[in-house]
Design an enzyme around this catalytic site. Structure first.
Site, PDB file in Angstrom:
ATOM      1  N   GLY A 191     -13.730  -4.260   0.284  1.00  0.00           N
ATOM      2  CA  GLY A 191     -15.132  -3.864   0.471  1.00  0.00           C
ATOM      3  C   GLY A 191     -15.537  -2.729  -0.454  1.00  0.00           C
ATOM      4  O   GLY A 191     -16.637  -2.721  -1.014  1.00  0.00           O
ATOM      5  N   LYS A 207     -19.927 -17.560   0.209  1.00  0.00           N
ATOM      6  CA  LYS A 207     -21.370 -17.306   0.326  1.00  0.00           C
ATOM      7  C   LYS A 207     -21.984 -16.646  -0.888  1.00  0.00           C
ATOM      8  O   LYS A 207     -21.525 -15.601  -1.330  1.00  0.00           O
ATOM      9  CB  LYS A 207     -21.605 -16.397   1.529  1.00  0.00           C
ATOM     10  CG  LYS A 207     -21.383 -17.102   2.830  1.00  0.00           C
ATOM     11  CD  LYS A 207     -21.803 -16.194   3.946  1.00  0.00           C
ATOM     12  CE  LYS A 207     -21.565 -16.837   5.287  1.00  0.00           C
ATOM     13  NZ  LYS A 207     -21.426 -15.832   6.324  1.00  0.00           N
ATOM     14  N   GLY A 239     -10.776  -9.218  -1.518  1.00  0.00           N
ATOM     15  CA  GLY A 239      -9.662  -9.631  -0.666  1.00  0.00           C
ATOM     16  C   GLY A 239      -9.075 -10.994  -0.988  1.00  0.00           C
ATOM     17  O   GLY A 239      -7.863 -11.124  -1.199  1.00  0.00           O
ATOM     18  N   ARG A 293       0.822  -1.228   0.000  1.00  0.00           N
ATOM     19  CA  ARG A 293       0.000   0.000   0.000  1.00  0.00           C
ATOM     20  C   ARG A 293       0.849   1.268   0.000  1.00  0.00           C
ATOM     21  O   ARG A 293       0.452   2.279  -0.587  1.00  0.00           O
ATOM     22  CB  ARG A 293      -0.935  -0.008   1.199  1.00  0.00           C
ATOM     23  CG  ARG A 293      -2.042  -1.010   0.990  1.00  0.00           C
ATOM     24  CD  ARG A 293      -2.971  -1.046   2.161  1.00  0.00           C
ATOM     25  NE  ARG A 293      -4.157  -1.797   1.822  1.00  0.00           N
ATOM     26  CZ  ARG A 293      -4.984  -2.332   2.697  1.00  0.00           C
ATOM     27  NH1 ARG A 293      -4.765  -2.178   3.986  1.00  0.00           N
ATOM     28  NH2 ARG A 293      -6.048  -2.988   2.305  1.00  0.00           N
TER      29      ARG A 293
HETATM   30  P1  AMP Z   1     -15.790 -14.820   0.510  1.00  0.00           P
HETATM   31  O1  AMP Z   1     -15.286 -14.033   1.695  1.00  0.00           O
HETATM   32  O2  AMP Z   1     -17.254 -15.081   0.511  1.00  0.00           O
HETATM   33  O3  AMP Z   1     -15.249 -14.310  -0.808  1.00  0.00           O
HETATM   34  O4  AMP Z   1     -15.171 -16.268   0.689  1.00  0.00           O
HETATM   35  C1  AMP Z   1     -13.800 -16.557   0.675  1.00  0.00           C
HETATM   36  C2  AMP Z   1     -13.599 -17.871   1.371  1.00  0.00           C
HETATM   37  O5  AMP Z   1     -14.343 -18.863   0.699  1.00  0.00           O
HETATM   38  C3  AMP Z   1     -12.178 -18.350   1.381  1.00  0.00           C
HETATM   39  O6  AMP Z   1     -11.684 -18.240   2.692  1.00  0.00           O
HETATM   40  C4  AMP Z   1     -12.270 -19.807   0.942  1.00  0.00           C
HETATM   41  O7  AMP Z   1     -11.553 -20.686   1.784  1.00  0.00           O
HETATM   42  C5  AMP Z   1     -13.749 -20.090   1.047  1.00  0.00           C
HETATM   43  N1  AMP Z   1     -14.196 -21.165   0.167  1.00  0.00           N
HETATM   44  C6  AMP Z   1     -13.980 -21.297  -1.149  1.00  0.00           C
HETATM   45  N2  AMP Z   1     -14.500 -22.452  -1.599  1.00  0.00           N
HETATM   46  C7  AMP Z   1     -15.059 -23.073  -0.554  1.00  0.00           C
HETATM   47  C8  AMP Z   1     -15.759 -24.299  -0.389  1.00  0.00           C
HETATM   48  N3  AMP Z   1     -15.952 -25.123  -1.406  1.00  0.00           N
HETATM   49  N4  AMP Z   1     -16.204 -24.610   0.852  1.00  0.00           N
HETATM   50  C9  AMP Z   1     -15.978 -23.773   1.876  1.00  0.00           C
HETATM   51  N5  AMP Z   1     -15.345 -22.600   1.787  1.00  0.00           N
HETATM   52  C10 AMP Z   1     -14.887 -22.248   0.582  1.00  0.00           C
END
Ligand code: AMP
Length: 415
Positions: A396, A219, A373, A35
């Site tokens: 974000g 999610k 991120g 940064r």
């Molecule tokens: P997000 O913050 O929603 O972008 O999610 C990122 C996180 O999703 C990372 O820490 C990954 O480890 C997790 N992730 C990716 N694929 C999977 C999966 N198949 N099952 C559980 N967690 C996952």
């Protein structure tokens, strides 16, 4: 609004909001200077143009004055990267800060201590969570008044304002938004901000086609607004990672213990994709495990036939090869979110393959934007950050901007 490219900084003191929120080691040394390094073009532009700089930033989430969050710890790195000595005001509201800013000479940099040592920066009273509502309301009103003075004081240090902190542009804080109004004719974005906004605008407003978005992460619920917005823009949507299983379930598949959210929402998205003629790609095969750990047993499995007691944790090579076809013919690629649990090496293969394919497509002429991120962490982990077109620094803020939200830090400069 002014442009940093054409603004005449000669003899001017520029107060610049940077994002110097960098990680520090136990010895309080900067462990990742990305940064600070990114801020150098803006710093150089102002100083080479004959101006001086009052640099301000937050660091961490202090609840008051805390040594471990002092910006003095970044001085050696800032001095090295900016190539000059940095003066330091140990209290951003102190008499010394006012005096030092007044005496700044062309070519000098004054760094103010962490703005968040004052609650006025965020405008959020620091009270115990269980405080009665009337106490909270009174504290908020009081803080609003003192925040005005905080902004006035910061503004008094300079005669122009530059916002170069994209990472905090989605927050309406004193230094990211409120201060801009004090410089109606002398406010502008720095180079980081300009780069970030241009990259997203290029992708969302005028993409060269075909345009493919790759979305992953855990999610679907947290990305629903972005998915809906992208459906109006993309030709192809690849959905991987934890969020894909809700779609497989909605299509009647067996997903075992894999992540699952609102199946109705997935149906709605699939119908919307079909209506807009967006091609939706889900994994066909995944690496499944009998536990969420590096020690778990694993095997490859058709994504529609995951047994109970097992969960899908990564996209398999068969899946990423199918995606390769789509990604390689794309002219614009947006990637947000890993397609597996890449933090654990055993489940990082899918995300690594996607990173490599996006890099290859970029070499062959596609424009690729990596944001959010975790996908940024992934692209760095695999050493491919300089093989893609643009890696966004604003987690974000980037997501909110892509959702179509007016970011306070952006709006304050533009209006
Ligand atoms: P997000 O913050 O929603 O972008 O999610 C990122 C996180 O999703 C990372 O820490 C990954 O480890 C997790 N992730 C990716 N694929 C999977 C999966 N198949 N099952 C559980 N967690 C996952």
């Amino acid at each position: 609004m002014q442009s940093i490219n054409t603004y005449d900084f000669k003899g001017k003191r520029a107060i610049i909001r940077f994002d110097f929120n960098v990680p520090l080691s136990g010895n309080l040394e900067v462990t990742d200077d990305t940064r600070i390094r990114a801020a150098v073009p803006t710093i150089k532009k102002v100083l080479d143009g004959g101006g001086s700089i009052v640099a301000m930033s937050h660091l961490g989430r202090p609840e008051g004055v805390e040594n471990k969050f002092s910006l003095k710890h970044i001085i050696p790195v800032l001095e090295k990267l900016a190539g000059r000595k940095v003066l330091f005001a140990p209290d951003c509201m102190g008499a010394e800060a006012a005096e030092m800013s007044k005496n700044l000479k062309a070519g000098e940099i004054l760094l103010l201590e962490n703005l968040r040592f004052y609650a006025e920066e965020e405008g959020k009273p620091r009270l115990p969570k269980d405080s009665p509502q009337e106490v909270k309301d009174a504290a908020k009103a009081e803080l609003k008044a003192s925040q005005k003075q905080f902004v006035e004081k910061l503004a008094s240090y300079a005669n122009c304002y530059v916002n170069d902190a994209f990472g905090t542009a989605h927050r309406a804080h004193a230094s990211t938004a409120l201060i801009a109004a004090k410089f109606p004719n002398d406010k502008m974005f720095g180079y980081i901000m300009t780069g970030e906004l241009n990259a997203v605008d290029k992708v969302l407003d005028a993409p060269e086609r075909p345009f493919t978005a790759i979305l992953g992460g855990s999610k679907v619920s947290s990305k629903i607004t972005i998915i809906k917005r992208l459906l109006d823009k993309v030709d192809n949507l690849i959905l991987g990672g934890g969020m894909s299983f809700t779609f497989i379930k909605a299509k009647g598949g067996k997903i075992g213990n894999s992540l699952c959210e609102d199946v109705e929402l997935a149906r709605e998205i699939m119908a919307a994709a079909e209506a807009r003629k967006v091609k939706l790609y889900l994994p066909s095969e995944v690496l499944i495990a009998d536990g969420f750990s590096a020690e778990a047993n694993t095997r490859l499995c058709n994504i529609y036939e995951i047994p109970d007691g097992w969960e899908g944790l990564d996209a398999s090579p068969k899946t990423t090869e199918e995606w390769r076809e789509v990604i390689k013919q794309s002219k614009t690629i947006l990637w947000n979110g890993p397609v597996g649990v890449f933090e654990i090496d055993k489940f990082a293969g899918g995300t690594k393959a996607v990173a490599e394919i996006v890099a290859e497509a970029t070499t062959e002429g596609a424009y690729s934007l990596i944001g959010g991120g975790d996908s940024v962490a992934a692209i760095n982990k695999f050493g491919l950050a300089n093989k893609v077109s643009y890696v966004s620094t604003g987690g974000g803020a980037l997501l909110e901007y892509m959702e179509g939200i007016d970011l306070p830090g952006v709006k304050a400069i533009k209006e």
